[in-house]
Scaffold this motif. Structure first.
Motif, PDB file in Angstrom:
ATOM      1  N   ALA A 166       0.814  -1.214   0.000  1.00 61.80           N
ATOM      2  CA  ALA A 166       0.000   0.000   0.000  1.00 61.80           C
ATOM      3  C   ALA A 166       0.846   1.262   0.000  1.00 61.80           C
ATOM      4  O   ALA A 166       0.374   2.340  -0.395  1.00 61.80           O
ATOM      5  CB  ALA A 166      -0.944  -0.009   1.198  1.00 61.80           C
ATOM      6  N   ASP A 167       2.097   1.143   0.434  1.00 67.14           N
ATOM      7  CA  ASP A 167       2.965   2.325   0.536  1.00 67.14           C
ATOM      8  C   ASP A 167       3.846   2.521  -0.704  1.00 67.14           C
ATOM      9  O   ASP A 167       4.588   3.512  -0.779  1.00 67.14           O
ATOM     10  CB  ASP A 167       3.871   2.200   1.766  1.00 67.14           C
ATOM     11  CG  ASP A 167       3.065   2.129   3.062  1.00 67.14           C
ATOM     12  OD1 ASP A 167       2.024   2.803   3.130  1.00 67.14           O
ATOM     13  OD2 ASP A 167       3.475   1.383   3.977  1.00 67.14           O
ATOM     14  N   ASP A 210       5.114   3.497  -4.419  1.00 68.95           N
ATOM     15  CA  ASP A 210       4.696   4.412  -5.480  1.00 68.95           C
ATOM     16  C   ASP A 210       4.495   3.603  -6.761  1.00 68.95           C
ATOM     17  O   ASP A 210       4.661   2.375  -6.769  1.00 68.95           O
ATOM     18  CB  ASP A 210       5.719   5.531  -5.678  1.00 68.95           C
ATOM     19  CG  ASP A 210       7.114   5.030  -6.069  1.00 68.95           C
ATOM     20  OD1 ASP A 210       7.250   3.839  -6.454  1.00 68.95           O
ATOM     21  OD2 ASP A 210       8.069   5.820  -5.982  1.00 68.95           O
ATOM     22  N   THR A 230      -4.472   6.417  -9.447  1.00 73.25           N
ATOM     23  CA  THR A 230      -3.400   7.415  -9.552  1.00 73.25           C
ATOM     24  C   THR A 230      -2.107   6.768 -10.039  1.00 73.25           C
ATOM     25  O   THR A 230      -1.372   7.339 -10.863  1.00 73.25           O
ATOM     26  CB  THR A 230      -3.169   8.089  -8.184  1.00 73.25           C
ATOM     27  OG1 THR A 230      -4.371   8.731  -7.770  1.00 73.25           O
ATOM     28  CG2 THR A 230      -2.044   9.108  -8.260  1.00 73.25           C
ATOM     29  N   HIS A 231      -1.819   5.558  -9.554  1.00 73.69           N
ATOM     30  CA  HIS A 231      -0.627   4.818 -10.006  1.00 73.69           C
ATOM     31  C   HIS A 231      -0.716   4.523 -11.503  1.00 73.69           C
ATOM     32  O   HIS A 231       0.273   4.675 -12.234  1.00 73.69           O
ATOM     33  CB  HIS A 231      -0.495   3.498  -9.244  1.00 73.69           C
ATOM     34  CG  HIS A 231      -0.068   3.649  -7.815  1.00 73.69           C
ATOM     35  ND1 HIS A 231       0.568   4.761  -7.343  1.00 73.69           N
ATOM     36  CD2 HIS A 231      -0.163   2.787  -6.751  1.00 73.69           C
ATOM     37  CE1 HIS A 231       0.849   4.600  -6.058  1.00 73.69           C
ATOM     38  NE2 HIS A 231       0.411   3.412  -5.674  1.00 73.69           N
ATOM     39  N   ILE A 289      -5.555  -1.951  -1.336  1.00 73.88           N
ATOM     40  CA  ILE A 289      -5.174  -0.618  -1.818  1.00 73.88           C
ATOM     41  C   ILE A 289      -6.434   0.121  -2.252  1.00 73.88           C
ATOM     42  O   ILE A 289      -7.233  -0.411  -3.033  1.00 73.88           O
ATOM     43  CB  ILE A 289      -4.179  -0.725  -2.993  1.00 73.88           C
ATOM     44  CG1 ILE A 289      -2.898  -1.449  -2.556  1.00 73.88           C
ATOM     45  CG2 ILE A 289      -3.841   0.665  -3.533  1.00 73.88           C
ATOM     46  CD1 ILE A 289      -1.924  -1.700  -3.699  1.00 73.88           C
ATOM     47  N   ASP A 349      -8.851   4.807  -5.527  1.00 70.31           N
ATOM     48  CA  ASP A 349      -8.330   6.069  -6.063  1.00 70.31           C
ATOM     49  C   ASP A 349      -6.805   6.080  -6.082  1.00 70.31           C
ATOM     50  O   ASP A 349      -6.188   6.626  -7.012  1.00 70.31           O
ATOM     51  CB  ASP A 349      -8.871   7.257  -5.270  1.00 70.31           C
ATOM     52  CG  ASP A 349      -8.586   7.162  -3.769  1.00 70.31           C
ATOM     53  OD1 ASP A 349      -8.100   6.105  -3.311  1.00 70.31           O
ATOM     54  OD2 ASP A 349      -8.855   8.163  -3.054  1.00 70.31           O
ATOM     55  N   ARG A 350      -6.185   5.440  -5.093  1.00 70.74           N
ATOM     56  CA  ARG A 350      -4.719   5.393  -5.084  1.00 70.74           C
ATOM     57  C   ARG A 350      -4.200   4.530  -6.239  1.00 70.74           C
ATOM     58  O   ARG A 350      -3.230   4.895  -6.914  1.00 70.74           O
ATOM     59  CB  ARG A 350      -4.218   4.846  -3.748  1.00 70.74           C
ATOM     60  CG  ARG A 350      -2.692   4.782  -3.648  1.00 70.74           C
ATOM     61  CD  ARG A 350      -2.225   4.476  -2.235  1.00 70.74           C
ATOM     62  NE  ARG A 350      -0.777   4.334  -2.160  1.00 70.74           N
ATOM     63  CZ  ARG A 350       0.082   5.348  -2.117  1.00 70.74           C
ATOM     64  NH1 ARG A 350      -0.363   6.595  -2.155  1.00 70.74           N
ATOM     65  NH2 ARG A 350       1.383   5.145  -2.045  1.00 70.74           N
TER      66      ARG A 350
END
Length: 612
Positions: A68-69, A71, A144-145, A137, A140-141
């Protein structure tokens, strides 16, 4: 996502049997598995097993609790490392599985496959967290990736399929337990079934045969030979019925327990999710086929009853040749030419892709003791090539099986460019190229028919194959639905399962048939029910889709060949709606299936017209 042994990712043995005829078949090719590994005791096997063990440990150490952290670039690196593990583990299991299916009665091959399966299952256990954490995850994250990294976005379909399982995901501990337990669960029961089937012996008029040779007799011209084979099949199945019943009861119960824990609404849900197809699409297909039974199978078998001059058809007449059909053996070289010529007429590129299968040891064609029955194409891994297994006996239907499996092979070669995680096509579309290859070969033979009698035999043979592919497989699907529903209410006796089988047989085959005592046991040998529950509707899906697709081809759709190859190259990277859109087709439209079924009905119309 890590693949299991050969069969679940393969085209499983098909229902139609074949006939030997008389005369030599020529030199039948055998597999050269050295493109995967030189030998089971080769240093490369140990090297790759050791690498998988270490790579999985390192992967877990680097990523567990951290996905989850990451990038976008970090998540891409993680996916690429996972894909490489999948590739290496897939190569090992493909090699072990293919060797095993060449001779399932060889204890050394069975041990090698089991040992590989045990090790791969153990080594990959640390990877269970991957899909669980991916599903935590936030949407929305992840989006974004994808926007930040185009290469990561290419893997979007993998994430979508994983996340489709989110509502049914168990705790990390339970998911790891299920992973570890699998080798003594379904995998072990599958192996028991395979070894039992391969070891069966049938005494037909004093000749001892395996199951492939006995099923083959059901297409003999001699009706007494067909009857003897059918009755012997029933006798042997009855002797082993307690074992086959135990296999089905156990696997259905195991599935029910896991489905219940996961909260799956139906036994079919898992298959629909893995196929990336909506339940309502499958239901529309099933309903369209069942509604068409009277104008398809019922009508055709009434014609066949008249051709054979019988008051009623017995089950051993279902795949009988027509009285006017020549008994002939087609040698291997002739079969190769027929199929490659048909492929060339469609596109020389298609024949070019298929040719290495014949020349480089990618086909194992002969019937041998202990060899798995039927036919399949296994994609192995994306940096190798597929392998095709046949049990070639020289009947025209065998030529169609060759065309079918080569179609799979062409599809798998083209899709390999997507890479290991995206190459695999959902089962609903996995039959597209195979059925299309059959259609091309059939149309080539039909165009070259010498007279109306030969045209009639060809049309009848194609209708029978389509009924086996569409009507029979949907009847199989209904049988499985009934079996799994009934098992939820308790243990099923062999008589219970027999009754479920007969309930779909009479409905699908129609009033032209009588059913001998013993036919109620014929569910016992169908491998699809054991290896891949609810797989069978993929055959009907593929046939209906190809009939509609072929109609578009005949209409002269611009750049059809190029669109077709692009569809195959997509592998599992696109949804069926996206793949069919360039052809103006939509499988979610209920009327779509009627188009495909009307092609079969039209062929029966032509056969009926020949009677007048």
């Amino acid at each position: 996502m890590l693949r299991s042994p050969a069969r679940p990712d393969s085209d499983l043995p098909r229902d139609a049997a074949t006939d030997t005829g008389a005369g030599p078949l020529g030199d039948l090719p055998e597999w050269d598995l050295s493109d995967l590994y030189p030998a089971p005791d080769a240093a490369e096997v140990k090297r790759d097993l050791d690498w998988v063990e270490e790579a999985c440990e390192r992967f877990a150490a680097d990523y567990e609790g951290k996905l989850a952290d990451l990038d976008a670039a970090g998540l891409l690196d993680c996916v690429l490392r996972y894909e490489r593990i999948d590739l290496t583990a897939g190569r090992l299991m493909s090699y072990a599985g293919l060797r095993y299916y060449q001779q399932t009665t060889d204890p050394a091959r069975a041990k090698f496959m089991s040992d590989c399966q045990d090790k791969i299952t153990t080594y990959t256990a640390p990877l269970v967290f991957f899909s669980l954490e991916i599903n935590r995850i936030p949407d929305d994250r992840l989006e974004t990736h994808f926007e930040a990294n185009a290469e990561l976005a290419r893997y979007r379909p993998i994430f979508e399929r994983l996340r489709a399982m989110r509502p049914y995901q168990l705790s990390d501990e339970l998911e790891k337990f299920l992973h570890d337990q699998s080798v003594v669960g379904a995998t072990a029961w599958n192996k028991l079934f395979d070894e039992t089937i391969a070891g069966l012996e049938f005494d037909v008029d004093g000749e001892i045969l395996g199951i492939e040779g006995t099923l083959n007799l059901l297409t003999e011209q001699d009706r007494s030979k067909r009857e003897a084979a059918a009755r012997e099949l029933a006798r042997v199945f009855a002797d082993r019925l307690p074992l086959f019943s135990r296999v089905h009861n156990t696997l259905a119960k195991e599935k029910e327990v896991e489905d219940r824990w996961r909260g799956m609404p139906t036994p079919q849900t898992g298959r629909h999710l893995s196929n990336h197809v909506e339940p309502e699409v499958v239901e529309a297909l099933r309903n369209a086929v069942v509604a068409a039974y009277p104008k398809l199978s019922h009508r055709y078998y009434e014609l066949k009853r008249k051709w054979l001059g019988l008051d009623t058809l017995e089950i051993w007449d279902r795949n009988a040749p027509l009285p006017m059909e020549e008994t002939r053996t087609i040698g291997w070289d002739s079969a190769r030419k027929m199929v490659l010529d048909a492929y060339t007429d469609f596109s020389p590129r298609m024949a070019d892709i298929a040719t290495p299968f014949f020349d480089k040891g990618w086909i194992d064609a002969g019937v041998k003791p202990g060899k798995a029955p039927g036919a399949f194409a296994h994609p192995t891994v994306s940096d190798a090539h597929p392998y095709v297994m046949l049990n070639y006996l020289g009947k025209p239907r065998d030529v169609m099986t060759l065309a079918h499996e080569l179609g799979h092979g062409v599809h798998q070669v083209l899709a390999a460019g997507q890479g290991e995680l995206l190459a695999s096509t959902p089962l609903t579309l996995a039959e597209t190229a195979s059925v299309f290859g059959e259609m091309l070969t059939f149309r080539k033979l039909l165009a070259n028919a010498r007279d109306d009698a030969e045209r009639k035999v060809l049309l009848a043979g194609k209708v029978e194959d389509m009924i086996n592919t569409v009507v029979r497989q949907i009847a199989f699907y209904d049988f499985e639905c009934k079996l799994h529903a009934a098992r939820r209410n308790g243990e099923l006796t062999p008589d219970d399962i027999n009754a479920l089988w007969m309930s779909v047989q009479a409905e699908s085959l129609g009033p032209a048939f009588s059913y001998m005592d013993g036919y109620e046991t014929f569910w016992a040998y169908v491998p699809h029910f054991v290896h891949s529950p609810f797989y069978v509707y993929a055959y009907a899906f593929g046939d209906g889709l190809v009939n509609a697709l072929y109609a578009v081809y005949e209409e002269g759709n611009p750049d059809f060949q190029e669109k077709y190859f692009e569809m195959l190259k997509a592998g599992g990277s696109k949804h069926h709606k996206e793949l069919l859109a360039p052809f103006g087709l939509d499988a979610s439209d209920p009327a779509f299936w009627d188009k495909g079924l009307s092609m079969i009905s039209g062929m029966i119309d032509e056969l009926e017209a020949m009677e007048n």
